[in-house]
Scaffold this active site. Structure first.
Site, PDB file in Angstrom:
ATOM      1  CD  GLU A  38      -2.596   1.213   2.670  1.00 26.71           C
ATOM      2  OE1 GLU A  38      -2.814   2.307   3.235  1.00 26.71           O
ATOM      3  OE2 GLU A  38      -3.000   0.115   3.121  1.00 26.71           O
ATOM      4  NE  ARG A  42      -0.105   8.695   5.034  1.00 21.35           N
ATOM      5  CZ  ARG A  42       0.082   7.871   6.060  1.00 21.35           C
ATOM      6  NH1 ARG A  42       1.264   7.816   6.653  1.00 21.35           N
ATOM      7  NH2 ARG A  42      -0.891   7.099   6.485  1.00 21.35           N
ATOM      8  CE  LYS A 125      -6.888   1.449   5.415  1.00 23.01           C
ATOM      9  NZ  LYS A 125      -5.523   0.998   5.749  1.00 23.01           N
TER      10      LYS A 125
END
Length: 221
Positions: A38, A42, A125
């Site tokens: 993943e 950012r 999640k």
């Protein structure tokens, strides 16, 4: 998403600052037994990193920190095969469903889980896991939501991941510990491979005993 989450007990969450690190990082993690990666949206190079990492044999690349439909489309065009979000927005869900882009949305409360269940999700999640009660909360959520499986993230490490993976409603966990930024900066790919191998040894009822570190698939329950 179920088949993606069943490939290994841990999904590394990757913050990539140097594009030159993308391929060797992916190669080290896959070699250590963690094929699902993943890449967090950012950093300025995150989308480019996904494109490069998607070409690494055995790697399944997803986009993390996806919050908008625009993020989702950019990740899909970059070569990501799934997306994760710390929460959810209905516009994001609609976009992913329209384009057949697997999404792992985030939730932290029963009300949020009910909304996602209403939208057809049974894999969610759980974020932020540790700050929202961790294992105790997941156990409690198992009673009213027996049909839901979770991927907890936030405050999870090699030392406590097994506590989550022992729960019947946990499909896998995710965290940044298999590929810390300091090891990336030092280009210590062997150390990262070893961390990945250690993470692969974590096991629950959904994953076979990690006697070897080759990626695998498991049947969805």
């Amino acid at each position: 998403m179920h088949m993606i989450c069943r490939q290994a007990p841990v999904i590394p969450v990757l913050v990539i600052e140097d594009l030159a690190h993308a391929v060797p990082l992916a190669e080290a993690l896959v070699a250590g037994g963690l094929p699902v990666l993943e890449v967090a949206l950012r950093t300025p190079v995150a989308l480019q990193a996904m494109s490069l990492m998607a070409r690494v044999p055995g790697a399944t690349i997803g986009a993390g920190n996806v919050m908008t439909a625009k993020h989702a489309m950019e990740a899909l065009q970059a070569g990501a095969t799934f997306a994760t979000s710390p929460g959810f927005a209905h516009s994001l869900i609609d976009c992913c469903k329209e384009h057949g882009f697997p999404l792992l949305p985030g939730a932290a409360t029963a009300s949020e889980i009910m909304q996602l269940l209403d939208r057809g999700f049974d894999l969610i999640k759980f974020f932020p896991a540790a700050a929202t009660g961790g294992v105790a909360t997941l156990k409690a959520l198992g009673a009213p939501f027996p049909q839901i499986h979770f991927c907890p993230t936030g405050g999870i490490s090699q030392s406590n991941a097994h506590e989550y993976l022992e729960l019947v409603n946990v499909a896998c966990v995710s965290g940044s510990w298999p590929a810390p930024l300091e090891l990336q900066k030092a280009e210590l790919w062997g150390d990262i491979r070893q961390l990945a191998h250690q993470a692969r040894q974590l096991n629950n009822g959904h994953h076979r005993s990690a006697a070897n570190d080759e990626p695998h698939s498991a049947k969805v329950e």
